[in-house]
Design a protein around this motif. Structure first.
Motif, mmCIF file in Angstrom:
data_model
loop_
_atom_site.group_PDB
_atom_site.id
_atom_site.type_symbol
_atom_site.label_atom_id
_atom_site.label_comp_id
_atom_site.label_asym_id
_atom_site.label_seq_id
_atom_site.Cartn_x
_atom_site.Cartn_y
_atom_site.Cartn_z
ATOM 1 N N PRO A 93 0.856 -1.267 0.019
ATOM 2 C CA PRO A 93 0.169 -0.032 -0.013
ATOM 3 C C PRO A 93 0.841 1.367 -0.026
ATOM 4 O O PRO A 93 0.255 2.181 -0.492
ATOM 5 N N HIS B 244 -1.584 -6.339 -7.518
ATOM 6 C CA HIS B 244 -1.035 -4.983 -7.639
ATOM 7 C C HIS B 244 -0.149 -4.638 -8.396
ATOM 8 O O HIS B 244 0.173 -5.057 -9.695
ATOM 9 N N GLN C 167 -5.681 -6.722 2.252
ATOM 10 C CA GLN C 167 -5.320 -6.088 3.409
ATOM 11 C C GLN C 167 -4.042 -7.056 4.014
ATOM 12 O O GLN C 167 -4.039 -8.317 3.882
ATOM 13 N N GLU D 51 2.296 1.762 -3.574
ATOM 14 C CA GLU D 51 1.087 2.303 -4.504
ATOM 15 C C GLU D 51 0.873 3.828 -4.455
ATOM 16 O O GLU D 51 0.818 4.282 -5.400
ATOM 17 N N LYS E 258 -2.514 -10.076 -2.961
ATOM 18 C CA LYS E 258 -2.287 -8.692 -3.451
ATOM 19 C C LYS E 258 -2.322 -8.929 -4.956
ATOM 20 O O LYS E 258 -1.918 -10.141 -5.554
#
Lengths: 379, 379, 379, 379, 379
Positions: free
Chosen positions: D197, E6, E23, D200, E4
């Motif tokens: 995250p 991503h 998460q 990202e 993920k």
């Protein structure tokens, strides 16, 4: 295995190197004959310590009687333009389909591969262009057997093997006393040494550019530097895998290459390292030139700006003074209204003030060294 | 093996290093005598723990009686200008043809090679130039046997071996108590230590350039930085392979070099690493200088532009005002047509307004710090 | 082996570090005493788990009775200014001539060397300067024997060993319960940890420069960035070989260092890696700053140019209009010759037109955002 | 061993990370409690395949009964603000003094160390900041024993372990069926996945900057790019050693980690490599942005200069013409003195000439494409 | 293990690749079905040396009868949009939960993993976009068993496997005579060869940019160069791990891949190296272009400045002269007050002087070569 004949040379400047590739997913071992490739010309040289013959042959099959004799047979194929002949060549020399593909579908990356009783070497030969800058680059494939050597060149017009041929026929040096492995060494050595004349030209071009970039930087200079960097990148791509190739040849213990020839290959390896050394040095120099170019352009900008500033700084105040005395305040209405206009020495005094200001400014700029610089601008 | 005598020094500044190379593909072991090379001068030094003699000899054969005695024989050949003598030298010392080629066809990359009872070391010696910047660079080849050491230098005029010779004849230190391997070490150590005075000069030049680049960046500065970078690149190319060479000498277990000398070579290796360290540091500093140069040039441009802007910003509005009152509107046709021209205090008021504007603008620029900067411009 | 005392610190800022070197080719093991070096001061600390004594001694020979006892003897020599004492020190501790040379002829590159029953460690200690930026850099040599540790420092004035001395005399921690190897560890650990306060100052300087470079880029900023880069380069040259040194100490199996101390050295090695990490990070940040500087200077140039352009764009047309009505065409010869001059509202109309044009241009530039930017220029 | 709590985070943006360090040379194993650090909060989670309990405890000693049972005991200490509790923790878990120092004196570089029956892992956790850019960075130390796992976090406020806790209590997946090694894996996996995250957000920021840098390059953009580069450098410093840490965990054969968990760690290692891949890519992109910025600024400069040149080129000649007819040559003295002034169509002709010149110049500039460019300037 | 999906593609230009991640801390093996992913389409191809069938099936269970027969079964799943089917697929092929996660939660980094009787290969396929620049990038996962091959593609619309399918059904080449390992090879080879057409487009784009950057550098050019660099970075990230993957396949000795296929994989590995070679070359060229761009922009600035300077230098002095004769000194008060105004040839002489000055300046600038340059500006 897709057959591809593509972009290794995309930055080369030779228009004859039309890069193309096949549909990904086609059968491995398929060979692709470029329609524009010249038709193959096959020359057989057969020699022993006592005698040497050379003849041009039409079909690969004519080699067969020579291959297994004790004498060394060098089959030199120049040109890749006939699929049939290439396929028959593969049969005569019993090549693995992947080997034939590597030989024919140029450009392949230089490498060495061991197929039991054959050693397959893909090399890349460079030769300086005669007329303009740049160099010709051509793939040479070697298939080395116990008593024979097959070489396949892309292009029949030129190679750097002539001195080796001459040594065979004049029986000079130890070439005729040795086997096919020594012949392969002699040719690879000729290929590696062929990089030196090419590099020398780059050394000269970089030296020329060094002068040009500081004294006369133009967009053309920029283009030249970029070109040199590009071509050195290409040379680097050609020499690095050949160094590795030579390293493999020295290290591996296969029976085709004798220990005596390995000593010679070690020397050849040293030369390849020297070539790499020079390529990397030239690359660093060319990169440095780009920085110098940018700085030199900024320098010239400074000179231009100085000139503009000097001109503006001198004339703008003078013009202002002229503007002041061009005002139309009515001198008759008041003694304070531009009394200078009616003075006896008004005009000469005004001109004198202007001259003093101009001289003063010129002195200041001369003192700052701006005047000399701008005069040095085009040197 | 092509004989080549080429470009390793192409970026050197010594005109005597005429680089050339032979046709790729010539016989390995061919030696190429440069027509301008000085004729060889041969000095034989023979010493034992008790006595040392030195004599200049004319033919290599004169060495033969000394070579196999227990005393250490150092044959020092200076100059590469006579092919016949070099060939006979090869016979006297029984050199492999490739070794002779490496010795004669300078420049070769520094390296060490093991030929049974001989150790061949190609080294590169640098010496600072006395008059101008830069350094002399010269190949020194060593052939180390059990009781003898052959050294071949390119150039008879200068070397950095004098202190070693003096230690031999004054019997200082342990040199006379040791064999030819210690002699070879002592010479290599002198070569490596010879890099330090050269490097020191670059340290000083870089420091000078640091000042120049910030206070007075001119195109000449640029050229100097580029030159320094270029020469450091050359030093780097000379020292790196010598580090590897020393590493090989320490690691390999051959019988010619004794373990005691290996301890000394380890120390010499440390110095080579230190030289590399300094070369790389200087290279980084020189690269940094190029960036600083570019920034400094931009800075000066800013200063020039500020000056131009200050001058323009102050005079352009004033000139405009002067222009306004230079208009010829007919004051008689209308009370609104430039009544200022007929005011009693018209002209002084106009000048006063101009002065106020100029003062205001000057204050603004002073407040922005532009005025000081432009005055600092030439410092 | 040439004795050299040279340039490792040439980019250091300490004037006391006069770099010099000897004639290449001198006898290995020769030591060079710098005439300006401070005279050596010798402190002997001898401790066992139960008691600790410290005394300053005048001659190295006074140490002899302590060296072979079970208690740990730390002989700390500070200053290199007396050749006689150094030579006698070499005899007392039976140092190899090369070791004595490494210890005395500073700067030497940090390294570790194993001499049978001695471990020789050359380290480099840094301490932040109190008054200005930069740091003091000093060589510390360790000769570690079974029951003794000899340390030689360049400079008597300062070191970072005080806390270790205090731990010995206050018998704090486990130092007194351990041998000379633990003492050597404790001192090396103090040296490595001594890099952190130095680095912290660079962290702060870089942060300061970050602000300065964007808001107020001046040539002075440039000089500062270059200085920081230079000094970080020097730190890097000091820490890298010490990392390798620690790595060697952990890996090697020699009997002088016990396994328990090796665990501590591993921790010390981690800290050296952390120091390297930080040095490299700071170097990258400083390099980034140079780019930012160049961009910021260009930015300011843009702002200056904008200001000049705004001023020129506004006043040049107005001045032109004023120029037009300053022409002297004869209004009496023709009704078409500048009739505006005789209009009743001629002058006010002219001024109005000028005002409109100025307002329009200002609006355009404001809309483009040029006006705000130029006002933001000095923030 | 000096205790230090220093600069690893000096480029972090969290003010709470007050970096400091101790006097070099202090006793190894000394722990330093930051006065501002939050007091520790200890949570014990004990679970077996059948049940799981969680309780907050006040003293480390309360853990003792749980540690040697077959059930897995996870002792999670959050906050480093109480030296007494930390020391007692060290006694309860029988930690080596160096381990306690590493855990408490943050920041330490991520690493893994093997202490017989304990595995000590220092990791670094990152979490995106909620409100602004950047991320929180926090050290998490693991001490992994056969039946227990001790984790120590810097900060009680946040961590990314909540989902793991929830899996334990909801008995989801295989976590409860496995030992403490699987728990350690699950937490490390959460830490590694926590980088995604954060990354990202950087991906998004870089994309935003790409647009900004080409269309609207301001000094603010520059600062943002520099900031992003800086923070990515920090991320890189956090993830690289964790990759090595995972590599060590997979390779080493210690008994605490079972082979089954090693398969999971291999997957976790792949993710760490993926994180590194992304960090390096973003770093390259950010570096590229800096170049683009510089180019874009130069581009805008070109546009500004074009505008200035267009304006000057058009009005300067016109102003000159106006100036000519503003001269006061006496028309009465000579028919050659400015006869234009008395022409009938003089003034209109003059204006017409001016208009033609202006139109011509405008056409030329339009043809060069300068007019469109300058209108495109702010897009 | 967090699931993920991503950012590997965050710099891709395909909007369909919506990157997201779960998460951190969720259960390993959890699969995440993207709501927008296309529903899976399953095609089973089963072939033996004598016959080949192909059928589209609805549920994974329909494959079961084919999997253990001697014939090769290729189950090709295209699309990841149905969690239920994917989970059942995992059961049919007995996939480890981590494998299923890797297959479904795209993008994963290319890698190979060995699970006893299965070899799991994650690869990445690229295909040139038809309409605009750039390429489609898609993960293809292989699960290779003794008699079957499962492939899972992200996207049903396109792949580069069509020629392989055609070779199976037309029984061309040796594909039908070999096992599932040869099929896997054929598909991987198609993937690697699929990079060549993509690269060729970049070669062309770079060549186009080379021209554009020197002749017409605009901000758009800058954006294009940056784009190319970005996409090449992405290609590099896709090909490097696949080279490693192929290296692992060649080196490892597992039973699923036969030695004969290993020979083919070696060839495929060579092609991957060639792809890397080209990607790196293009990246260097693109980086060089950025430098060239900056220089070219500076060059144009120089041209603009030259034009401005030429115009200013010519007209500013002329305007000054006009200004002088526009002054209103009263000629009647003194014979020294602007007598020129009353000269008979005053005006023509004045114009003549102006013309001479202008001509002189033009000549100087022409001589400096500024006039030609500024005319060459737009070429």
């Amino acid at each position: 295995m897709a057959k591809k004949k593509h972009h290794l040379n995309s930055i080369a400047t030779e228009p004859e190197n039309e890069d193309f590739y096949h549909q990904p997913g086609t059968i491995p071992g398929t060979i692709i004959v470029d329609a524009n490739a010249p038709p193959p010309k096959i020359v057989l040289i057969d020699y022993s310590p006592t005698e040497a013959i050379s003849k041009e042959i039409d079909t690969p099959e004519e080699c067969i009687p020579y291959l297994d004799t004790e004498s060394v047979s060098w089959v030199d194929v120049r040109g890749l333009g006939n699929e049939d002949i290439l396929q028959r060549l593969g049969q005569v020399f019993e090549l693995h389909p992947l080997v034939l593909e590597d030989i024919v579908n140029v450009p392949e990356r230089p490498k060495v591969q061991d197929y039991e009783d054959q050693l397959v070497i893909i090399a890349r030969m460079v030769m300086p262009k005669k007329k303009n800058h740049g160099f010709h680059s051509e793939q040479v494939s070697f298939v080395l057997g116990k008593h024979y050597l097959l070489t396949v060149q892309e292009e029949p017009k030129r190679d750097c093997f002539e001195p080796v041929r001459s040594r065979i026929f004049k029986n000079k040096g130890i070439i005729c006393k040795n086997g096919s492995d020594y012949l392969a060494y002699a040719l690879i050595d000729a290929i590696i040494d062929g990089f030196f004349p090419v590099l020398e030209k780059y050394g000269e071009r970089i030296e020329d550019l060094e002068d040009e970039v500081i004294s006369q930087p133009t967009p053309k200079t920029l283009r030249k530097i970029y070109k040199v960097k590009q071509e050195l990148l290409q040379l680097r791509r050609a020499i690095w895998p050949q160094r590795n190739l030579l390293h493999t040849l020295i290290q591996d213990d296969n029976e085709i290459i004798s220990n005596e020839v390995r000593v010679y290959l070690r020397d050849c390896y040293d030369h390849a390292v020297q070539v790499i050394d020079m390529v990397e040095t030239y690359r660093e120099l060319a990169s440095g030139l780009m920085d110098v170019y940018l700085s030199a352009v900024s320098n010239r900008m400074n000179e231009i700006m100085k000139l503009l500033t000097v001109i503006s700084a001198i004339f703008i105040p003078l013009t202002f003074i002229a503007g002041v005395y061009g005002m139309n305040f009515n001198t008759e209405k008041s003694p304070y209204n531009m009394p200078e206009l009616n003075w006896y020495w008004g005009y000469p005094a005004c001109l004198a003030v202007m001259a003093v200001i101009a001289a003063l400014l010129l002195y200041i700029f001369w003192h700052k060294g701006w005047l000399e610089n701008s005069s040095r601008l085009n040197r």
